[in-house]
Design a protein around this motif. Structure first.
Motif, mmCIF file in Angstrom:
data_model
loop_
_atom_site.group_PDB
_atom_site.id
_atom_site.type_symbol
_atom_site.label_atom_id
_atom_site.label_comp_id
_atom_site.label_asym_id
_atom_site.label_seq_id
_atom_site.Cartn_x
_atom_site.Cartn_y
_atom_site.Cartn_z
ATOM 1 N N UNK A 44 0.839 -1.198 0.000
ATOM 2 C CA UNK A 44 0.000 0.000 0.000
ATOM 3 C C UNK A 44 0.871 1.244 0.000
ATOM 4 N N UNK A 45 0.780 1.999 -1.086
ATOM 5 C CA UNK A 45 1.542 3.234 -1.187
ATOM 6 C C UNK A 45 2.794 3.062 -2.031
ATOM 7 N N UNK A 46 3.334 4.223 -2.445
ATOM 8 C CA UNK A 46 4.552 4.232 -3.271
ATOM 9 C C UNK A 46 5.693 5.019 -2.639
ATOM 10 N N UNK A 47 5.406 5.800 -1.608
ATOM 11 C CA UNK A 47 6.454 6.605 -0.975
ATOM 12 C C UNK A 47 7.290 5.723 -0.052
ATOM 13 N N UNK A 48 8.612 5.994 -0.030
ATOM 14 C CA UNK A 48 9.550 5.266 0.856
ATOM 15 C C UNK A 48 9.379 3.764 0.695
ATOM 16 N N UNK A 49 9.482 3.304 -0.544
ATOM 17 C CA UNK A 49 9.234 1.901 -0.846
ATOM 18 C C UNK A 49 10.193 0.985 -0.092
ATOM 19 N N UNK A 50 11.484 1.306 -0.059
ATOM 20 C CA UNK A 50 12.469 0.439 0.597
ATOM 21 C C UNK A 50 12.231 0.364 2.101
ATOM 22 N N UNK A 51 11.924 1.500 2.719
ATOM 23 C CA UNK A 51 11.667 1.497 4.161
ATOM 24 C C UNK A 51 10.436 0.670 4.487
ATOM 25 N N UNK A 52 9.419 0.759 3.688
ATOM 26 C CA UNK A 52 8.215 -0.024 3.936
ATOM 27 C C UNK A 52 8.475 -1.509 3.750
ATOM 28 N N UNK A 53 9.301 -1.883 2.792
ATOM 29 C CA UNK A 53 9.634 -3.293 2.609
ATOM 30 C C UNK A 53 10.408 -3.810 3.826
ATOM 31 N N UNK A 54 11.365 -3.022 4.315
ATOM 32 C CA UNK A 54 12.151 -3.461 5.469
ATOM 33 C C UNK A 54 11.264 -3.565 6.713
ATOM 34 N N UNK A 55 10.434 -2.529 6.936
ATOM 35 C CA UNK A 55 9.549 -2.567 8.102
ATOM 36 C C UNK A 55 8.569 -3.724 8.039
ATOM 37 N N UNK A 56 7.957 -3.920 6.880
ATOM 38 C CA UNK A 56 7.041 -5.047 6.737
ATOM 39 C C UNK A 56 7.763 -6.379 6.859
ATOM 40 N N UNK A 57 8.998 -6.455 6.350
ATOM 41 C CA UNK A 57 9.763 -7.698 6.467
ATOM 42 C C UNK A 57 10.100 -8.038 7.903
ATOM 43 N N UNK A 58 10.429 -7.035 8.709
ATOM 44 C CA UNK A 58 10.738 -7.283 10.123
ATOM 45 C C UNK A 58 9.509 -7.809 10.853
ATOM 46 N N UNK A 59 8.356 -7.156 10.649
ATOM 47 C CA UNK A 59 7.142 -7.609 11.322
ATOM 48 C C UNK A 59 6.730 -9.009 10.857
ATOM 49 N N UNK A 60 6.763 -9.224 9.542
ATOM 50 C CA UNK A 60 6.381 -10.534 9.031
ATOM 51 C C UNK A 60 7.367 -11.611 9.474
ATOM 52 N N UNK A 61 8.668 -11.297 9.483
ATOM 53 C CA UNK A 61 9.655 -12.285 9.924
ATOM 54 C C UNK A 61 9.491 -12.667 11.385
ATOM 55 N N UNK A 62 9.261 -11.686 12.238
ATOM 56 C CA UNK A 62 9.023 -11.995 13.645
ATOM 57 C C UNK A 62 7.754 -12.820 13.828
ATOM 58 N N UNK A 63 6.742 -12.509 13.029
ATOM 59 C CA UNK A 63 5.517 -13.303 13.109
ATOM 60 C C UNK A 63 5.738 -14.734 12.674
ATOM 61 N N UNK A 64 6.516 -14.928 11.602
ATOM 62 C CA UNK A 64 6.793 -16.288 11.124
ATOM 63 C C UNK A 64 7.611 -17.057 12.168
ATOM 64 N N UNK A 65 8.589 -16.396 12.775
ATOM 65 C CA UNK A 65 9.367 -17.052 13.831
ATOM 66 C C UNK A 65 8.475 -17.406 15.021
#
Length: 361
Positions: free
Chosen positions: A94-115
């Motif tokens: 969702x959204x196009x601004x700060x694409x890399x930061x959003x990928x990293x933030x979403x990856x951290x949350x999703x990774x912790x959830x998967x763990x």
């Protein structure tokens, strides 16, 4: 056998999830985007991660102790995986601004959830003993989960082509399996004497409902992907609609031909014939001598010689006038001589024979 099946399931779930992410990016309404986001979370988190984790757990056993599973914690681990992946996808897509930061933030949350899903599923095991974990390997497994989730989100945002999606799914399968088996290697079991009977369901008891859920889930995802129109389908429908609108518009009148840059005027239609007026009674009762036929004036074209028909008609009229003059002269001579017919005169070149002369002769 178990690692192979788990890898195939992780690749299949990742493939379906990335395809749903592509549909999310091309959706033209908020409802459609939410629909594809949920399907992508179910495909990646449910099929690609949790189902793979459960199948791999079926291959785990402890010599000297049976294993049972807490149904509630097992279901909670599946729900945690789906929710965690869904949150990460929502942040990244969702959204196009700060694409890399959003990928990293979403990856951290999703990774912790998967763990968290992995270790919640491990906590659902019941056996005659105590389970210990190596902190180093647990940290490695969590790091792998975060990196794998970030890579999955980056692929969900960037890939579009079918071959790129397939390659991404193969890479994601390796990352998910690497995270799982790293976490499994961090576990150690110390056997103890059984005090009470173990509570919970066996792996075979959970296999049938989970297997049916996976089969119907995959079929539902495949059906949704095949039934929903793609971007090319919508473009084709828009093209057909535009063609239909063009066909419904009446064709314009053909342009008038132009000669020398001036539009050629069309000739007016010929007027309808006017009905002839009846002859007045006075004209109908007039004697034949007073009714002279009115002949239309002869239009002689200027600069052109008379035709053969016109010359013959002129000659005949001259002859008729000469004959009429001769009869008039004969009648006048007869009246002058007291009723005696005047001697017949032979025709000359200036006169012509008439039917009356021939009859009297």
């Amino acid at each position: 056998m178990t690692p192979t099946v788990s890898y195939v399931l992780s690749v299949l779930g990742s493939l379906l999830g990335l395809t749903c992410a592509v549909r999310f990016r091309t959706a033209n309404s908020r409802g459609a985007r939410n629909f594809w986001l949920i399907l992508a979370a179910v495909a990646i988190g449910g099929t690609g991660i949790w189902t793979m984790h459960f199948v791999a757990m079926l291959g785990f056993d402890v010599v000297g102790s049976p294993i049972r599973y807490d149904v509630g914690l097992t279901a909670a681990s599946a729900l945690l995986a789906v929710v965690a992946v869904g949150i990460g996808l929502a942040i990244a897509l969702n959204g196009t601004a700060a694409q890399q930061l959003r990928i990293i933030g979403g990856g951290v949350l999703a990774g912790l959830g998967v763990a968290g899903m992995h270790y919640t599923g491990m906590a659902a095991m019941r056996l005659d003993g105590t389970i210990d974990y190596s902190a180093t390997r647990v940290g490695m497994s969590v790091g792998i989960a975060v990196v794998a989730a970030a890579v999955a989100l980056w692929l969900a945002v960037t890939v579009r082509k079918p071959l790129a999606i397939l390659a991404a799914a193969l890479i994601m399968g390796v990352a998910v399996n690497g995270m799982h088996f790293t976490g499994m290697s961090a576990m150690s079991v110390r056997l103890e004497q059984p005090v009470t009977a173990l509570n919970g369901a066996t792996a075979s008891q959970l296999l049938l409902p989970i297997g049916l859920a996976v089969v119907f889930g995959v079929l539902g995802l495949v059906y949704a992907l095949m039934a929903a129109p793609t971007e090319e389908d919508r473009a084709g429908l828009a093209y057909l609609a535009a063609r239909q609108e063009v066909d419904d518009v009446p064709a314009p009148a053909p342009a008038r031909p132009t000669f020398g840059g001036v539009p050629q005027q069309r000739s007016a239609p010929a007027p309808a014939p006017q009905p002839q007026r009846p002859m007045p009674p006075a004209a109908r009762q007039a004697p034949p001598q007073q009714r002279q036929p009115q002949r239309p004036p002869q239009q002689q074209q200027v600069g052109s010689a008379p035709s053969l028909g016109e010359r013959l008609g002129s000659l005949q009229r001259e002859q008729a006038q000469a004959a009429a003059q001769a009869r008039a002269d004969g009648d006048e001579e007869t009246r002058r001589l007291g009723g005696q017919p005047a001697p017949r005169r032979m025709p000359n070149p200036d006169s012509s024979w008439t039917f009356r002369d021939r009859a009297e002769k």
